[in-house]
Design an enzyme around this catalytic site. Structure first.
Site, PDB file in Angstrom:
ATOM      1  N   CYS A 150      13.613  24.652 -15.953  1.00  0.00           N
ATOM      2  CA  CYS A 150      13.718  23.215 -15.652  1.00  0.00           C
ATOM      3  C   CYS A 150      13.449  22.329 -16.872  1.00  0.00           C
ATOM      4  CB  CYS A 150      12.791  22.836 -14.506  1.00  0.00           C
ATOM      5  SG  CYS A 150      13.158  23.713 -12.979  1.00  0.00           S
ATOM      6  N   HIS A 188      11.763  15.266 -14.787  1.00  0.00           N
ATOM      7  CA  HIS A 188      12.485  16.334 -14.088  1.00  0.00           C
ATOM      8  C   HIS A 188      12.282  16.154 -12.582  1.00  0.00           C
ATOM      9  CE1 HIS A 188      13.637  20.067 -12.421  1.00  0.00           C
ATOM     10  NE2 HIS A 188      12.407  20.527 -12.295  1.00  0.00           N
ATOM     11  N   ASN A 222      16.306  19.641  -6.465  1.00  0.00           N
ATOM     12  CA  ASN A 222      15.897  20.031  -7.817  1.00  0.00           C
ATOM     13  C   ASN A 222      17.052  20.819  -8.440  1.00  0.00           C
ATOM     14  OD1 ASN A 222      14.885  21.393 -10.050  1.00  0.00           O
ATOM     15  ND2 ASN A 222      12.897  21.827  -9.115  1.00  0.00           N
TER      16      ASN A 222
HETATM   17  N1  COA Z   1       9.185  24.333   5.753  1.00  0.00           N
HETATM   18  C1  COA Z   1       8.095  24.304   6.536  1.00  0.00           C
HETATM   19  N2  COA Z   1       6.899  24.782   6.151  1.00  0.00           N
HETATM   20  C2  COA Z   1       6.822  25.297   4.922  1.00  0.00           C
HETATM   21  C3  COA Z   1       7.923  25.347   4.040  1.00  0.00           C
HETATM   22  C4  COA Z   1       9.144  24.844   4.494  1.00  0.00           C
HETATM   23  N3  COA Z   1      10.256  24.837   3.754  1.00  0.00           N
HETATM   24  N4  COA Z   1       7.527  25.907   2.853  1.00  0.00           N
HETATM   25  C5  COA Z   1       6.224  26.196   2.990  1.00  0.00           C
HETATM   26  N5  COA Z   1       5.795  25.831   4.246  1.00  0.00           N
HETATM   27  C6  COA Z   1       4.475  25.961   4.813  1.00  0.00           C
HETATM   28  C7  COA Z   1       3.626  27.008   4.137  1.00  0.00           C
HETATM   29  O1  COA Z   1       3.879  28.274   4.669  1.00  0.00           O
HETATM   30  C8  COA Z   1       2.229  26.524   4.440  1.00  0.00           C
HETATM   31  O2  COA Z   1       1.900  26.917   5.749  1.00  0.00           O
HETATM   32  P1  COA Z   1       0.390  27.382   6.092  1.00  0.00           P
HETATM   33  O3  COA Z   1      -0.474  26.192   5.808  1.00  0.00           O
HETATM   34  O4  COA Z   1       0.470  27.757   7.537  1.00  0.00           O
HETATM   35  O5  COA Z   1       0.100  28.529   5.169  1.00  0.00           O
HETATM   36  C9  COA Z   1       2.376  24.998   4.439  1.00  0.00           C
HETATM   37  O6  COA Z   1       3.772  24.725   4.600  1.00  0.00           O
HETATM   38  C10 COA Z   1       1.904  24.363   3.160  1.00  0.00           C
HETATM   39  O7  COA Z   1       2.445  25.112   2.079  1.00  0.00           O
HETATM   40  P2  COA Z   1       2.139  24.750   0.610  1.00  0.00           P
HETATM   41  O8  COA Z   1       2.796  25.750  -0.297  1.00  0.00           O
HETATM   42  O9  COA Z   1       0.675  24.518   0.471  1.00  0.00           O
HETATM   43  O10 COA Z   1       2.906  23.353   0.523  1.00  0.00           O
HETATM   44  P3  COA Z   1       2.944  22.332  -0.653  1.00  0.00           P
HETATM   45  O11 COA Z   1       2.502  21.030  -0.167  1.00  0.00           O
HETATM   46  O12 COA Z   1       2.297  22.887  -1.899  1.00  0.00           O
HETATM   47  O13 COA Z   1       4.488  22.216  -0.926  1.00  0.00           O
HETATM   48  C11 COA Z   1       6.176  22.947  -2.431  1.00  0.00           C
HETATM   49  C12 COA Z   1       5.247  23.358  -1.311  1.00  0.00           C
HETATM   50  C13 COA Z   1       6.966  24.190  -2.855  1.00  0.00           C
HETATM   51  C14 COA Z   1       7.121  21.883  -1.923  1.00  0.00           C
HETATM   52  C15 COA Z   1       5.339  22.392  -3.614  1.00  0.00           C
HETATM   53  O14 COA Z   1       4.300  23.266  -3.912  1.00  0.00           O
HETATM   54  C16 COA Z   1       6.168  22.124  -4.820  1.00  0.00           C
HETATM   55  O15 COA Z   1       7.010  21.241  -4.835  1.00  0.00           O
HETATM   56  N6  COA Z   1       5.911  22.862  -5.918  1.00  0.00           N
HETATM   57  C17 COA Z   1       6.665  22.681  -7.155  1.00  0.00           C
HETATM   58  C18 COA Z   1       7.985  23.299  -6.999  1.00  0.00           C
HETATM   59  C19 COA Z   1       8.923  22.997  -8.106  1.00  0.00           C
HETATM   60  O16 COA Z   1       9.294  21.899  -8.320  1.00  0.00           O
HETATM   61  N7  COA Z   1       9.346  24.019  -8.821  1.00  0.00           N
HETATM   62  C20 COA Z   1      10.394  23.902  -9.754  1.00  0.00           C
HETATM   63  C21 COA Z   1      10.000  24.134 -11.133  1.00  0.00           C
HETATM   64  S1  COA Z   1       9.254  22.720 -11.857  1.00  0.00           S
END
Ligand code: COA
Length: 333
Positions: free
Chosen positions: A112, A254, A284
């Site tokens: 990214c 980004h 993204n």
């Molecule tokens: N739909 C519904 N629930 C989901 C889900 C989805 N698509 N993805 C994860 N969950 C659930 C998880 O299983 C977790 O459940 P639990 O509490 O029962 O264990 C809950 O939602 C919270 O998950 P968590 O991973 O803590 O959520 P988050 O708030 O951290 O959001 C991302 C997850 C991936 C959106 C976030 O971490 C993120 O944006 N990270 C950066 C990703 C990115 O941009 N990467 C690219 C490179 S820069």
């Protein structure tokens, strides 16, 4: 005044097919509400079967050349995580498809952060008088890399391409790439990775058909590190340019997650309305995300001539970076 690389053309392209959150929720355990509130994404664009990264890249590249009013460049750099093939690079294919004959062309792999790495490389080539004009493209068909069963990645990424043309000019011109700061930390390689298919995988006795071929991400840790590294590199590049945070008219980060963009703005002390956001429409798009956001910003008027612009990105590697420029008077092709 010194020689500098000046942004003189811009183009963006997304494939026509739109995948809404509701469509994903029909096959995955997720919902439109969860995706919108946790990521800010409402939809993403996805390639049709048979379309590849080089198709998207060539279209964005053509639009950038049209925007700059030229049909020729000295160098083509393509940033991508989803090359058409592991070997050879995608850039020569893109250059040939665009009718750029015998032009040097290579790929940059920084996930990214790829566009910022490519921009820095291209700008350095111009400053060093190795080229007078460079086409820099960020292009991804990320949908080909996602595990269709993995809701944590499937909801986030989209396909698309964005491109800029850099030409030789003067450092005090609008559009001159002012400063770029890049960094990496290979100890974080497991945060964002595709384990299957590479030399490491094969060297451990695996074949191309076993192992995990899909993109995997430790979302929470990526979130935390992305905010930290984008904020740090932004502060660092602002200091080098001699701008205060208050001088920044537009933050083009980004498009990883709206909450990440907002957190970076907050860490910097920048009003959130100065951050460009198009992740709601495209998801993204990894290496394509910054040039696509720039192209959308010029089309919808969020980005205009004279704006002092701060770019920043974080990606797999881990890699990160930030750059400054004053926005020139140009129309996206
Ligand atoms: N739909 C519904 N629930 C989901 C889900 C989805 N698509 N993805 C994860 N969950 C659930 C998880 O299983 C977790 O459940 P639990 O509490 O029962 O264990 C809950 O939602 C919270 O998950 P968590 O991973 O803590 O959520 P988050 O708030 O951290 O959001 C991302 C997850 C991936 C959106 C976030 O971490 C993120 O944006 N990270 C950066 C990703 C990115 O941009 N990467 C690219 C490179 S820069």
């Amino acid at each position: 005044m010194t020689r500098a690389a000046v942004l003189s053309g811009l183009g963006g392209f997304v494939p026509p097919r739109v995948v809404t959150n509701d469509e994903l929720a029909r096959r995955l355990d997720t919902s439109d509400t969860w995706i919108r509130t946790r990521t800010g994404i409402a939809q993403r664009h996805v390639i049709a079967p048979g379309t590849t990264t080089s198709d998207l890249a060539a279209e964005a590249g053509r639009r950038a050349l049209k925007s700059s009013g030229t049909d020729d460049v000295d160098l083509v750099v393509v940033a991508t995580t989803t090359p058409d093939r592991i070997c050879p690079a995608t850039a020569p294919t893109v250059a040939t498809r665009m009718g750029l004959v015998d032009v040097p062309a290579f790929d940059v792999a920084a996930v990214c952060s790829g566009f910022l790495y490519a921009l820095h490389t291209a700008a350095a080539a111009v400053v060093a008088q190795l080229a007078d004009s460079v086409l820099v493209i960020g292009a991804e068909s990320f949908s080909t890399l996602l595990d269709p069963e993995d809701r944590t990645t499937s909801v986030i990424f989209g396909d698309g391409a964005g491109a800029v043309v850099l030409r030789a000019g003067e450092s005090d011109e609008p559009g001159a790439v002012r400063d770029v700061r890049l960094g990496s930390d290979g100890s974080l390689a497991d945060l964002i990775t595709v384990r299957g298919g590479g030399a490491e995988h094969r060297s451990h006795g695996h074949t191309a058909s076993d192992g995990d071929p899909y993109f995997r991400m430790m979302g929470k840790e990526v979130f935390r590190t992305a905010v930290q590294r984008m904020s740090e590199s932004s502060r660092s590049v602002l200091a080098r340019t001699g701008w205060e945070v208050a001088d920044v008219d537009r933050l083009v980060a980004h498009q990883a997650n709206t909450r990440i963009i907002q957190a970076v703005a907050e860490q910097l002390g920048l009003p959130p309305e100065r951050a460009l956001v198009n992740i709601d429409r495209v998801g993204n798009t990894s290496a394509a995300s910054i040039p696509l956001a720039l192209a959308d910003g010029t089309v919808d008027g969020a980005l205009g001539p004279g704006h002092r612009v701060l770019l920043t990105a974080f990606g797999g590697g881990a890699t990160w970076g930030a750059a400054t420029l004053v926005w020139p008077d140009l129309t996206a092709g």
